[in-house]
Design a protein around this motif. Structure first.
Motif, PDB file in Angstrom:
ATOM      1  N   UNK A 118       3.131   6.984 -10.875  1.00  0.00           N
ATOM      2  CA  UNK A 118       1.848   6.982 -10.164  1.00  0.00           C
ATOM      3  C   UNK A 118       1.288   5.568 -10.057  1.00  0.00           C
ATOM      4  N   UNK A 119       1.106   5.114  -8.816  1.00  0.00           N
ATOM      5  CA  UNK A 119       0.519   3.803  -8.543  1.00  0.00           C
ATOM      6  C   UNK A 119       0.018   3.833  -7.114  1.00  0.00           C
ATOM      7  N   UNK A 120      -1.166   3.278  -6.869  1.00  0.00           N
ATOM      8  CA  UNK A 120      -1.710   3.333  -5.515  1.00  0.00           C
ATOM      9  C   UNK A 120      -1.067   2.307  -4.584  1.00  0.00           C
ATOM     10  N   UNK A 121      -0.292   1.383  -5.125  1.00  0.00           N
ATOM     11  CA  UNK A 121       0.419   0.412  -4.298  1.00  0.00           C
ATOM     12  C   UNK A 121       1.826   0.947  -4.033  1.00  0.00           C
ATOM     13  N   UNK A 122       2.092   1.294  -2.797  1.00  0.00           N
ATOM     14  CA  UNK A 122       3.347   1.969  -2.468  1.00  0.00           C
ATOM     15  C   UNK A 122       4.581   1.155  -2.843  1.00  0.00           C
ATOM     16  N   UNK A 123       4.546  -0.148  -2.605  1.00  0.00           N
ATOM     17  CA  UNK A 123       5.702  -0.970  -2.921  1.00  0.00           C
ATOM     18  C   UNK A 123       5.985  -0.998  -4.417  1.00  0.00           C
ATOM     19  N   UNK A 124       4.919  -1.093  -5.208  1.00  0.00           N
ATOM     20  CA  UNK A 124       5.081  -1.095  -6.661  1.00  0.00           C
ATOM     21  C   UNK A 124       5.622   0.254  -7.122  1.00  0.00           C
ATOM     22  N   UNK A 125       5.015   1.307  -6.609  1.00  0.00           N
ATOM     23  CA  UNK A 125       5.436   2.660  -6.985  1.00  0.00           C
ATOM     24  C   UNK A 125       6.897   2.904  -6.619  1.00  0.00           C
ATOM     25  N   UNK A 126       7.257   2.532  -5.420  1.00  0.00           N
ATOM     26  CA  UNK A 126       8.630   2.735  -4.964  1.00  0.00           C
ATOM     27  C   UNK A 126       9.622   1.910  -5.775  1.00  0.00           C
TER      28      UNK A 126
END
Length: 219
Positions: A8-16
């Protein structure tokens, strides 16, 4: 046995990026991703993972509150993702039940190691995190009272073990300091947690300071 993980992270690149690293391991599988804290809680409730990787700063519901709910309602272990130069929430997150902390620029090997350690029931508290925890204790003016009666149940060696846990030492480092085997240290740690009613070594670190056994600034 496969370790299931929610990221879970609101930054898609970090999450991915985290999801890709976890999914690349033969013994791990990302079973859900979430872009905010509320979605993370719902995902954990639904898929029941072994581990949840949670960013501290998320919309809808921050990572600390999400961790509190997840730890209280599910069997999932929580690892918090944070940037130490910005976040002042280490103490709160550990109190909420998090079993470990990782910097967002964590190395690949350290990430997968952390997931395995926490999934196995241990806690991941590096010395850097311990120092930040102590800083938070000082900043919040937490003033430990006299040692609780529960400390009286510990043997002298168990009290020494708790003190070393509070300083952020690993089992291997504690073994070297006390000149005993790692197996013996594991037994002492287990006894400390059981006698004090603590969930893991993260809570033991907090207890070492809050009880007054180890004070901020102690070496």
């Amino acid at each position: 046995m496969t370790i299931t993980v929610v990221v879970a992270d609101d930054q898609e690149l970090v999450r991915s990026g985290f999801a890709l690293i976890v999914d690349s391991q033969p013994d791990m599988s990302v079973v859900a991703e979430a872009g905010d804290g509320r979605a993370a809680v719902e995902a954990v409730r639904t898929v029941k993972p072994d581990v949840a990787l949670l960013d501290i700063r998320m919309p809808e519901l921050d990572g600390i509150e999400a961790a509190r709910i997840i730890c209280a309602e599910t069997g999932a272990k929580v690892i918090m993702l944070t940037t130490f130069d910005q976040d002042d929430y280490v103490y709160d997150a550990l109190r909420a039940g998090a079993s470990g902390f990782l910097l967002k620029d964590v190395r690949r090997d350290d990430l997968v190691h952390a997931v395995r350690v926490v999934a196995g029931g241990e806690a991941l508290l590096a010395p850097a995190v311990t120092r930040r925890l102590v800083d938070d204790v000082v900043r919040r003016n937490v003033r430990p009272g006299p040692p609780p009666a529960a400390l009286g149940r510990l043997t002298e060696r168990e009290r020494e073990t708790l003190t070393l846990l509070g300083r952020g030492l690993s089992n291997a480092e504690i073994a070297a300091t006390l000149v005993v085997s790692e197996h013996t240290v594991k037994t002492h740690v287990s006894n400390v947690l059981t006698k004090l009613g603590l969930r893991d070594r993260v809570q033991a670190v907090i207890a070492a300071y809050e009880s007054g056994l180890l004070r901020p600034g102690a070496q």
